[in-house]
Design a protein around this motif. Structure first.
Motif, PDB file in Angstrom:
ATOM      1  N   VAL A 139      -3.737  -6.601  -3.078  1.00  0.00           N
ATOM      2  CA  VAL A 139      -2.872  -5.555  -3.618  1.00  0.00           C
ATOM      3  C   VAL A 139      -3.386  -5.063  -4.968  1.00  0.00           C
ATOM      4  N   ILE A 140      -3.874  -5.976  -5.809  1.00  0.00           N
ATOM      5  CA  ILE A 140      -4.262  -5.621  -7.172  1.00  0.00           C
ATOM      6  C   ILE A 140      -5.640  -4.971  -7.239  1.00  0.00           C
ATOM      7  N   LEU A 141      -6.562  -5.384  -6.377  1.00  0.00           N
ATOM      8  CA  LEU A 141      -7.932  -4.901  -6.454  1.00  0.00           C
ATOM      9  C   LEU A 141      -8.298  -3.943  -5.321  1.00  0.00           C
ATOM     10  N   LEU A 142      -8.055  -4.363  -4.072  1.00  0.00           N
ATOM     11  CA  LEU A 142      -8.529  -3.559  -2.944  1.00  0.00           C
ATOM     12  C   LEU A 142      -7.733  -2.278  -2.769  1.00  0.00           C
ATOM     13  N   PHE A 143      -6.415  -2.363  -2.781  1.00  0.00           N
ATOM     14  CA  PHE A 143      -5.612  -1.173  -2.495  1.00  0.00           C
ATOM     15  C   PHE A 143      -5.820  -0.068  -3.527  1.00  0.00           C
ATOM     16  N   PRO A 144      -5.851  -0.371  -4.843  1.00  0.00           N
ATOM     17  CA  PRO A 144      -6.184   0.720  -5.776  1.00  0.00           C
ATOM     18  C   PRO A 144      -7.556   1.321  -5.523  1.00  0.00           C
ATOM     19  N   ALA A 145      -8.530   0.483  -5.150  1.00  0.00           N
ATOM     20  CA  ALA A 145      -9.867   1.010  -4.850  1.00  0.00           C
ATOM     21  C   ALA A 145      -9.822   1.940  -3.642  1.00  0.00           C
ATOM     22  N   ILE A 146      -9.075   1.563  -2.613  1.00  0.00           N
ATOM     23  CA  ILE A 146      -8.920   2.430  -1.438  1.00  0.00           C
ATOM     24  C   ILE A 146      -8.255   3.738  -1.823  1.00  0.00           C
ATOM     25  N   LEU A 147      -7.258   3.653  -2.705  1.00  0.00           N
ATOM     26  CA  LEU A 147      -6.549   4.850  -3.145  1.00  0.00           C
ATOM     27  C   LEU A 147      -7.485   5.806  -3.881  1.00  0.00           C
ATOM     28  N   VAL A 148      -8.299   5.265  -4.781  1.00  0.00           N
ATOM     29  CA  VAL A 148      -9.240   6.101  -5.532  1.00  0.00           C
ATOM     30  C   VAL A 148     -10.261   6.733  -4.590  1.00  0.00           C
ATOM     31  N   ALA A 149     -10.807   5.935  -3.677  1.00  0.00           N
ATOM     32  CA  ALA A 149     -11.783   6.477  -2.737  1.00  0.00           C
ATOM     33  C   ALA A 149     -11.147   7.488  -1.793  1.00  0.00           C
ATOM     34  N   GLY A 150      -9.937   7.207  -1.331  1.00  0.00           N
ATOM     35  CA  GLY A 150      -9.269   8.119  -0.417  1.00  0.00           C
ATOM     36  C   GLY A 150      -8.946   9.448  -1.040  1.00  0.00           C
ATOM     37  N   ARG A 151      -8.695   9.445  -2.341  1.00  0.00           N
ATOM     38  CA  ARG A 151      -8.377  10.692  -3.030  1.00  0.00           C
ATOM     39  C   ARG A 151      -9.555  11.655  -2.991  1.00  0.00           C
ATOM     40  N   PHE A 199       0.836  -1.204   0.000  1.00  0.00           N
ATOM     41  CA  PHE A 199       0.000   0.000   0.000  1.00  0.00           C
ATOM     42  C   PHE A 199       0.869   1.252   0.000  1.00  0.00           C
ATOM     43  N   PHE A 200       1.954   1.246   0.784  1.00  0.00           N
ATOM     44  CA  PHE A 200       2.875   2.381   0.779  1.00  0.00           C
ATOM     45  C   PHE A 200       3.399   2.650  -0.633  1.00  0.00           C
ATOM     46  N   PHE A 201       3.773   1.593  -1.353  1.00  0.00           N
ATOM     47  CA  PHE A 201       4.307   1.772  -2.695  1.00  0.00           C
ATOM     48  C   PHE A 201       3.246   2.369  -3.630  1.00  0.00           C
ATOM     49  N   ALA A 202       1.997   1.893  -3.515  1.00  0.00           N
ATOM     50  CA  ALA A 202       0.923   2.432  -4.349  1.00  0.00           C
ATOM     51  C   ALA A 202       0.692   3.911  -4.042  1.00  0.00           C
ATOM     52  N   LEU A 203       0.657   4.234  -2.771  1.00  0.00           N
ATOM     53  CA  LEU A 203       0.468   5.618  -2.364  1.00  0.00           C
ATOM     54  C   LEU A 203       1.621   6.480  -2.850  1.00  0.00           C
ATOM     55  N   SER A 204       2.827   5.935  -2.800  1.00  0.00           N
ATOM     56  CA  SER A 204       3.996   6.682  -3.251  1.00  0.00           C
ATOM     57  C   SER A 204       3.894   7.024  -4.731  1.00  0.00           C
ATOM     58  N   GLY A 205       3.501   6.043  -5.561  1.00  0.00           N
ATOM     59  CA  GLY A 205       3.360   6.320  -6.981  1.00  0.00           C
ATOM     60  C   GLY A 205       2.344   7.415  -7.246  1.00  0.00           C
ATOM     61  N   ARG A 254     -16.706   8.638  -2.415  1.00  0.00           N
ATOM     62  CA  ARG A 254     -16.378   9.295  -1.147  1.00  0.00           C
ATOM     63  C   ARG A 254     -16.846   8.405  -0.003  1.00  0.00           C
ATOM     64  N   ILE A 255     -15.890   7.911   0.764  1.00  0.00           N
ATOM     65  CA  ILE A 255     -16.221   6.980   1.848  1.00  0.00           C
ATOM     66  C   ILE A 255     -15.783   7.538   3.205  1.00  0.00           C
ATOM     67  N   GLY A 256     -14.571   8.047   3.300  1.00  0.00           N
ATOM     68  CA  GLY A 256     -14.083   8.568   4.572  1.00  0.00           C
ATOM     69  C   GLY A 256     -12.939   7.741   5.123  1.00  0.00           C
ATOM     70  N   TRP A 257     -12.165   8.396   5.988  1.00  0.00           N
ATOM     71  CA  TRP A 257     -10.946   7.754   6.499  1.00  0.00           C
ATOM     72  C   TRP A 257     -11.254   6.526   7.349  1.00  0.00           C
ATOM     73  N   LEU A 258     -12.203   6.618   8.252  1.00  0.00           N
ATOM     74  CA  LEU A 258     -12.458   5.505   9.167  1.00  0.00           C
ATOM     75  C   LEU A 258     -12.962   4.260   8.432  1.00  0.00           C
ATOM     76  N   PRO A 259     -13.968   4.356   7.556  1.00  0.00           N
ATOM     77  CA  PRO A 259     -14.387   3.150   6.836  1.00  0.00           C
ATOM     78  C   PRO A 259     -13.284   2.551   5.969  1.00  0.00           C
ATOM     79  N   LEU A 260     -12.479   3.391   5.342  1.00  0.00           N
ATOM     80  CA  LEU A 260     -11.388   2.877   4.515  1.00  0.00           C
ATOM     81  C   LEU A 260     -10.323   2.202   5.382  1.00  0.00           C
ATOM     82  N   SER A 261     -10.054   2.761   6.550  1.00  0.00           N
ATOM     83  CA  SER A 261      -9.105   2.121   7.470  1.00  0.00           C
ATOM     84  C   SER A 261      -9.627   0.768   7.925  1.00  0.00           C
ATOM     85  N   LEU A 262     -10.933   0.696   8.199  1.00  0.00           N
ATOM     86  CA  LEU A 262     -11.526  -0.573   8.624  1.00  0.00           C
ATOM     87  C   LEU A 262     -11.486  -1.602   7.500  1.00  0.00           C
TER      88      LEU A 262
END
Length: 384
Positions: free
Chosen positions: A287-299, A73-79, A251-259
């Motif tokens: 890594v391939i499906l969930l983390f990119p989805a979290i990244l898009v929602a978190g943005r 996740f760190f690497f995805a966020l870094s990119g 748009r989901i929010g930090w807490l639901p995405l963290s959970l």
């Protein structure tokens, strides 16, 4: 796993206004939810290491089985944030200045992590003879660690590529990703990034299924997996930034995405069925499906009512706690191995380690990282 860009040094030291989003050095707003999620991932790593050491890595008693995926996740966020911070600066900025900015942002804490690692190896009161090795060998490992470079293993450090401070292996990969961006990836259109990310995803899945886990790359036997783990998430994060306007605005929010992240990481280890290592396949899919989805929602997400300060604080502390916690846990590992304390005492001490490590990270951030970055940033600005 550093934050979204090089904040203006004066603003960074002041910490920003408590109720307002932070800004980068070029005046761009931070993605506060993504900052908060970086803090979530870092804390998951710390809890995993504390709890795993406390139970002597007994798989049946380990809770956060998939916590090493936080690195991906760190690497995805870094990119993503590298693209956000730097894509529009080329032309006014050359490769040399980019490298200088990234070193100012990342390397002060690498050096602190190396110093803490050296101290923990030489001064550990519980190591006994397990770390009895010629001083020259330790100093060579230390010299390489100062530059985030791998070294040959040291006794009582498994076969880690960075034996004085294991998590620094990810900073070595981070530098590789940053150089790849500066030299090649910044020039590529989105469709080529997508093709490279797809090929990297195939390699990532193959490696995960072959090994049965993505917890690879930090030790010499699977060192080849380190760049495999880097490139899919890093390329995907950069691609997601490039195509951001074409993506759904979730748009989901930090807490639901963290959970959601925590639930995926706390899932049980999966078995091998018909020769297929399902655990590795599951981790690859996260890594391939969930983390990119979290990244898009978190943005697109807002922190949530009363959560802005928490996202800002966790974002600021995420890199310091990640890079400083493990030298202390080496000492904890040797204490646990000695077997002089009851299980209840071990649990109590393990719980107490969490606020202690947070305090260390806070001091590292405020008393080491920010002043050094401010001084180096001022010198870089004077040079033009």
């Amino acid at each position: 796993m550093a934050d979204s860009a090089d904040r203006a040094m004066g603003d960074a030291i002041a910490g920003g206004r408590p109720g307002a989003p932070d800004r980068t050095a070029t005046g761009k707003a931070h993605f506060e939810v993504l900052d908060g999620l970086r803090g979530t991932a870092a804390l998951i790593v710390v809890l995993f290491h504390i709890q795993g050491i406390t139970v002597k890595w007994d798989g049946a008693r380990v809770v956060l089985h998939h916590a090493p995926l936080a690195v991906d996740f760190f690497f995805a966020l870094s990119g993503f944030v590298i693209g956000y911070a730097y894509d529009d600066r080329w032309g006014r900025m050359g490769v040399g200045r980019f490298v200088s900015l990234r070193l100012i942002r990342l390397h002060p804490l690498v050096i602190l992590g190396a110093l803490l690692g050296l101290a923990s190896y030489l001064l550990d009161p519980f190591a006994g003879q397990a770390q009895a090795v010629p001083l020259r060998q330790v100093l060579v490992a230390f010299a390489l660690c100062l530059f985030a470079l791998p070294s040959w293993p040291l006794p009582n450090r498994w076969t880690d590529t960075h034996p004085l401070n294991g998590p620094i292996w990810t900073l070595f990969q981070e530098y590789i990703g940053n150089l790849a961006y500066a030299l090649v990836l910044r020039r590529l259109p989105a469709r080529w990034l997508a093709l490279l990310a797809g090929a990297s995803g195939v390699a990532l899945t193959a490696g995960a299924v072959m090994q049965g886990t993505l917890d690879q790359g930090s030790y010499w036997e699977t060192f080849w997996m380190a760049p495999v783990r880097l490139f899919f998430p890093f390329l995907t994060g950069l691609w997601l930034y490039r195509v951001r306007e074409r993506l759904p605005k979730v748009r989901i929010g930090w807490l639901p995405l963290s959970l959601a992240m925590l639930a995926a990481i706390a899932a049980p280890t999966l078995p091998t069925i018909s020769g297929i290592r399902l655990n590795g396949l599951y981790e690859a899919l996260v890594v391939i499906l969930l983390f990119p989805a979290i990244l898009v929602a978190g943005r697109h997400s807002e922190p949530g009512r009363g959560m802005l300060w928490l996202c800002k604080a966790s974002g600021r502390i995420s890199y310091p706690i990640y890079i400083t916690h493990f030298p202390f846990l080496y000492v904890w590992m040797n204490f646990v191995a000695n077997g002089h304390a009851s299980q209840g005492a071990l649990v109590a001490i393990g719980i107490a380690l969490v606020p202690f490590l947070l305090l260390v990270a806070w001091m590292a951030h405020g008393w080491w990282d920010l002043p050094i970055r401010a001084w180096l940033g001022a010198r870089l600005r004077r040079r033009g």
